[in-house]
Design a protein around this motif. Structure first.
Motif, PDB file in Angstrom:
ATOM      1  N   MET A 145       0.312   2.727   5.004  1.00 23.52           N
ATOM      2  CA  MET A 145       0.124   1.307   5.273  1.00 23.52           C
ATOM      3  C   MET A 145       1.390   0.728   5.894  1.00 23.52           C
ATOM      4  N   SER A 146       1.209  -0.354   6.629  1.00 26.49           N
ATOM      5  CA  SER A 146       2.361  -1.026   7.227  1.00 26.49           C
ATOM      6  C   SER A 146       3.199  -1.669   6.120  1.00 26.49           C
ATOM      7  N   LEU A 147       4.428  -2.021   6.437  1.00 26.70           N
ATOM      8  CA  LEU A 147       5.265  -2.710   5.454  1.00 26.70           C
ATOM      9  C   LEU A 147       4.661  -4.059   5.091  1.00 26.70           C
ATOM     10  N   GLY A 148       4.020  -4.716   6.064  1.00 27.75           N
ATOM     11  CA  GLY A 148       3.345  -5.986   5.786  1.00 27.75           C
ATOM     12  C   GLY A 148       2.224  -5.815   4.778  1.00 27.75           C
ATOM     13  N   GLN A 149       1.416  -4.780   4.962  1.00 24.10           N
ATOM     14  CA  GLN A 149       0.353  -4.502   3.987  1.00 24.10           C
ATOM     15  C   GLN A 149       0.944  -4.192   2.623  1.00 24.10           C
ATOM     16  N   GLY A 150       2.066  -3.490   2.591  1.00 27.31           N
ATOM     17  CA  GLY A 150       2.729  -3.176   1.328  1.00 27.31           C
ATOM     18  C   GLY A 150       3.187  -4.429   0.601  1.00 27.31           C
ATOM     19  N   ARG A 151       3.722  -5.396   1.362  1.00 29.54           N
ATOM     20  CA  ARG A 151       4.155  -6.659   0.747  1.00 29.54           C
ATOM     21  C   ARG A 151       2.966  -7.408   0.152  1.00 29.54           C
ATOM     22  N   VAL A 152       1.866  -7.472   0.903  1.00 29.34           N
ATOM     23  CA  VAL A 152       0.672  -8.156   0.404  1.00 29.34           C
ATOM     24  C   VAL A 152       0.106  -7.415  -0.807  1.00 29.34           C
ATOM     25  N   LEU A 153       0.081  -6.080  -0.751  1.00 30.63           N
ATOM     26  CA  LEU A 153      -0.401  -5.290  -1.885  1.00 30.63           C
ATOM     27  C   LEU A 153       0.445  -5.564  -3.129  1.00 30.63           C
ATOM     28  N   HIS A 178       2.070  -8.251  -3.861  1.00 28.66           N
ATOM     29  CA  HIS A 178       1.709  -9.600  -4.329  1.00 28.66           C
ATOM     30  C   HIS A 178       0.366  -9.578  -5.064  1.00 28.66           C
ATOM     31  N   ARG A 179      -0.619  -8.901  -4.484  1.00 26.25           N
ATOM     32  CA  ARG A 179      -1.951  -8.831  -5.103  1.00 26.25           C
ATOM     33  C   ARG A 179      -1.902  -8.097  -6.447  1.00 26.25           C
ATOM     34  N   LEU A 180      -1.103  -7.041  -6.516  1.00 26.77           N
ATOM     35  CA  LEU A 180      -0.954  -6.314  -7.789  1.00 26.77           C
ATOM     36  C   LEU A 180      -0.324  -7.208  -8.849  1.00 26.77           C
ATOM     37  N   ARG A 181       0.690  -7.992  -8.460  1.00 23.41           N
ATOM     38  CA  ARG A 181       1.298  -8.925  -9.423  1.00 23.41           C
ATOM     39  C   ARG A 181       0.259  -9.940  -9.913  1.00 23.41           C
ATOM     40  N   GLN A 182      -0.583 -10.427  -8.989  1.00 24.70           N
ATOM     41  CA  GLN A 182      -1.633 -11.372  -9.388  1.00 24.70           C
ATOM     42  C   GLN A 182      -2.581 -10.743 -10.402  1.00 24.70           C
ATOM     43  N   LEU A 183      -3.032  -9.533 -10.113  1.00 20.46           N
ATOM     44  CA  LEU A 183      -3.965  -8.863 -11.020  1.00 20.46           C
ATOM     45  C   LEU A 183      -3.323  -8.551 -12.365  1.00 20.46           C
ATOM     46  N   LEU A 184      -2.063  -8.134 -12.344  1.00 25.23           N
ATOM     47  CA  LEU A 184      -1.373  -7.850 -13.605  1.00 25.23           C
ATOM     48  C   LEU A 184      -1.189  -9.128 -14.422  1.00 25.23           C
ATOM     49  N   ASP A 185      -0.886 -10.242 -13.756  1.00 22.10           N
ATOM     50  CA  ASP A 185      -0.789 -11.519 -14.457  1.00 22.10           C
ATOM     51  C   ASP A 185      -2.152 -11.916 -15.039  1.00 22.10           C
TER      52      ASP A 185
END
Length: 94
Positions: free
Chosen positions: A70-78, A80-87
């Motif tokens: 994945m691109s670095l941009g996709q990694g940054r979004v991933l 963020h999304r993982l932090r949301q799901l973990l929260d």
């Protein structure tokens, strides 16, 4: 293709020379306990001029494995999304 004379600062030269791409050290996604699925992440980049670094995630499930780039941009979004799901998971039942 001949090995490049310059490498990104994160490039692990032994892995780079062996694989024929710039590659960082592999970071295991390790919880400290036995898991059914093994995950590793790393940075990779082609030796071709003007190529961009990518994130590599390898998923091993028994004898099967899959590598996702994945691109670095996709990694940054991933991330963020993982932090949301973990929260959300910490929130308990509704």
């Amino acid at each position: 293709m001949n090995a490049p004379t310059e490498h990104p600062r994160w490039c692990d030269r032994k892995t780079c020379d062996r694989l024929g791409v710039h590659a960082s050290r592999v970071l295991p996604v390790n919880t400290g306990r036995t898991e059914e699925t093994v995950l590793d992440v790393a940075l990779v980049q082609s030796w071709l001029p003007a190529s961009e670094p990518q994130l590599s995630m390898t998923v091993i499930d028994g004898v099967d494995f899959e590598q996702v780039l994945m691109s670095l941009g996709q990694g940054r979004v991933l991330a963020h999304r993982l932090r949301q799901l973990l929260d959300d998971a910490k929130g308990g039942a509704k």
